[in-house]
Structure formats: C-alpha cells, structure tokens
Design an enzyme around this catalytic site. Structure first.
Site: not given
Lengths: 266, 193
Positions: A132, A171, A181, A184, A186
C-alpha cells in the site's frame, strides 16, 4: 484457556491456533442454525480471532432507534466531487502500473432492489506486489511509482459502476505469526439513507487464503461470505486489454417512505 | 427485504492515503460566522486512545434543513453540504469545524449523526451528538427517553466556553458510548443470543 494476547502487533499465535478458534466459532454458529437460530448476514464486531477487535467492539447492546429525518437522507455527490477519470486507477501517473490489468464492474442496489443512483463509491487497494502507498505499511514489497491504488466513481442512473485497476496481491499482517490477507479491494459506499453507509472489502474467486483469514471469517455464514467474492465475467473482459470481474453490491433496506414518483425516477 | 445486504468488513489500517481529503473536517471555514469546533477523543476498552479511527458527521444546517448540495469532496468555502470526514491524530483526538444543527421540526432536539470506522472495528458504528441547550426537547426525544441515565449522558455534547462542542467516543467498557441500530440494517455484535 489463557487470555488472548491483545497486542495487535504481537504476532505470537500460530495459524493453527487462529484456525482452531475460527473453527470453534463457526461450529457453534452451524449448530445454532440447525437448531433454528437466526441466519447471520454480516461480520461480527466481536470476533476474537481478529485480535484488534477485542478492545474495539461495543460490549453493551446497540440501541434500536427509529431513524429521524437526517438519518433518512445522505449527502449529495456529483460531477463537482468526482472526475470521470478517477475510476481508472491505471492512468494516474506518467507510466503504466505493473501487474494484471482488470476491470471491476457491477451495480449498487438497496435491499428492495432499487438502484442506488448518483452516489459516491470510493475504492483503495494494495499494488500488484501487495504494498500500500501508506506510511505505516512496512511490508518489504516494491512500491510501484505508477500506481497509487485509489479510485472514486459516481454510480449511474441504474446503480452501475466500473473501475479499471491492477489486481492486488495478498500481503502479510501482524494478527498472528505468518498471517496473510487474501487479495482484496476496499469499497466504501453511501445509499439514499445514511443508515445504509457501508465500508467493506471485495475478494477474488478461489483465493487459497480465505479459510485462514480471521477478517473474512468474521462473517460466520458461508452464504454471506460468498457475497464479498467477485465473479470472473467474460462479458466484462476487454479484448487485448483487461480481464473482467463482476461484483454487485446490496445496501441495507431504506427506511424512507418511497412514493410512486420516486420509483418512476428509475 | 428482497435482497440480502452485502456484509461489512473493517476499514483496516491503510485508508489514510485514500479516504481523507482536503478540508474534509471543515464543513465550514473556521473564520465564518457561526463556526463551531466539534472535538473529542476516541478510546478503546482499556481506555487507551485509538490512533487509527476515521469519523464522519452528517447533519442539518443551522435552520434544520437537510443539505442536498454537492461539493463535499471539493469544498468551495461557502456551500454547507452537511457532511464531513476526519481522521483522529496520534493521540486519538478528532476535530471538525461545523455549524450548530437546527431542529428538523419545531420542538425536535437538534443532533449531529456520527459514524465511526476503525481498524479492529469490523463494521461502522452510528451514534448521535445532541446539542445540550434545549432541555425540553432533549426530555421529549424518543431515543434519549429510552436510555438509562449513564448511557443517555454519553450522547449529549458538552458546550465549551468558546462555543465549541466536546464529544468523546468510548468504543467499549466503562462509559461506553450508546451506539445505535436501525430497522432493516443488519449489525452483528457477537453470536446471536
């Protein structure tokens, strides 16, 4: 049983222990369901395998409230707020981002099937390496100078939306040792009533990390979990350009008194 | 309902580069007449401050009208859109600049709707920030009248000497804020009783 370690960065518990905790909670739910108990349709605020929820869920019951005027409305968003190009996450820099180019498209409707028209959708995600653009993300995967991972759109008259982006990667995180995780995106959405406000995560079909992830598994009902998984849709894919996924979103029920005129607008 | 709603998931830790926007917390410019500072702290079940919560407010204007103007994300400094978004700082403190909301009908208790998102919080929580002044309206309010005194108190803001409003949010434990659920809106705290 020992008190769980509530430090979200402790990462002391093994995946086996977390999986066992998840399994126990799911088994209790299935037993309750078979005995005629209520079907759950959303995530539990109190889900101990997700360690950060331990001190952050309300322990007193929520108060059933009849919505008043402000709760029956939502703020208005439009072209002034969001430029049409903001729905393409691959054109925000001088170069092309690395990774698998995808289109994610679908419709936003409310619980009664009305399209949610002209409302704001915001998305954010990791890049193709699972990183991110956030100062607290310390995962040693490469940053892509051509990918920020933020998009916005205003839904169409039929509730439709479409984002062009890069498929995010899984990640690691520190809920427990060797925690990963599932990939995905958000999503943040508004409805016609502010009570319908929702932030959630869209997943990709067949992710091998699903069964291990306490955030995804905090929804104890399999049918409900499935509602967060997009489907590959060849009609969304574009020739020599991008593969396509479809994900339709259902907001909760509106509490407004809808007139026939409201219905005809759509 | 014909369709079952899509489940919620936590906002997570990494929304900071995505959801906040310029002047998100300033529904009105701080220098404008009537500007009020609304602020407070978000704490967890141990009483520790939460450094990664995201808050949204949504409210009527000073006359009690529901704003329906676009432009919240690109504020022009003059249009009151009624909606704002703020992140807490490293010590769990948030600040909005807004107007005192008016009553949406005569005799109604004016309030601001507050929505809380955070890492560790799997779904958003809604609550109301009532203005403390109109005692009669507060006494007649259906939600407040249905609460026991300690919980009722958590929903009424404190007026500060400079006209500001103080409203602290406790997610759990002693003095937990009263959070709300609404008809037709699934919200799951733990296993069903």
């Amino acid at each position: 049983m020992a008190e769980p370690n509530t430090n979200p960065d402790a990462a002391v518990t093994s995946q086996e222990e977390i999986s066992q905790e998840i399994g126990t909670l799911h088994e209790k739910y299935r037993t309750s369901l078979q005995a005629g108990g209520p079907e759950e349709t959303t995530a539990r605020l109190n889900f101990p395998p997700y360690r950060s929820s331990l001190l952050r869920h309300p322990t007193k019951s929520l108060h059933h409230t009849d919505p008043e005027e402000i709760e029956l409305h939502s703020p208005a968003f439009g072209e002034r707020d969001v430029h049409a190009l903001e729905s393409d996450l691959t054109i925000q820099h001088n170069g092309e981002p690395l990774g698998e180019r995808i289109i994610v498209a679908g419709k936003v409707i409310d619980g009664d099937g009305r399209p949610v028209a002209g409302q704001l959708i915001e998305v954010w995600q990791a890049n193709a390496a699972g990183r991110y653009i956030h100062k607290r993300d310390q995962h040693p995967a490469p940053i892509d100078p051509n990918f920020t991972g933020v998009g916005r759109a205003i839904t169409g008259a039929d509730g439709s939306y479409s984002f062009t982006t890069i498929k995010p990667a899984p990640y690691p995180w520190k809920n427990h040792f060797n925690a990963w995780r599932p990939a995905h995106i958000h999503f943040s959405m508004f409805g016609t009533d502010f009570t319908q406000r929702i932030i959630t995560q869209m997943y990709f079909p067949g992710d091998p990390l699903f069964s291990l992830d306490p955030i995804y598994q905090s929804i104890v009902d399999q049918n409900a979990r499935d509602r967060l998984v997009a489907q590959y849709d060849h009609s969304v894919s574009q020739h020599e350009w991008a593969t396509g996924y479809r994900w339709d979103i259902v907001l909760s029920g509106s509490n407004r008194t809808w007139t026939e005129a409201d219905q005809e607008e759509h | 309902m014909k369709h079952i709603p899509t489940p919620a998931q936590t906002v997570g830790p990494f929304y900071g580069y995505a959801l906040p926007f310029k002047d998100g917390e300033n529904l009105i410019h701080p220098s404008r007449p009537g500007a009020v500072r609304l602020h407070g702290t978000v704490t967890d079940g141990d009483g520790a401050t939460i450094p990664d919560a995201l808050l949204e407010i949504w409210q009527p204007d000073a006359e009690g009208a529901i704003p329906q103007e676009t432009g919240s994300l690109v504020r022009d400094g003059y249009t009151f859109t009624g909606w704002g978004r703020a992140t807490v700082d490293n010590v769990g403190h948030y600040t909005f600049t807004t107007l005192n909301p008016g009553p949406t009908a005569p005799g109604k208790a004016p309030f601001i709707l507050l929505t809380v998102f955070a890492r560790g919080l799997m779904d958003r929580l809604h609550t109301r920030i009532y203005l403390p002044e109109d005692i009669q309206a507060l006494e007649n309010d259906p939600l407040l009248s249905s609460l026991e005194e300690p919980e009722r108190r958590t929903l009424i803001a404190e007026r500060e000497a400079d006209g500001g409003l103080r409203f602290d949010i406790r997610l759990q434990g002693e003095g937990q804020t009263a959070f709300l659920s609404y008809p037709r809106t699934p919200q799951q705290v733990g296993a069903a009783e």
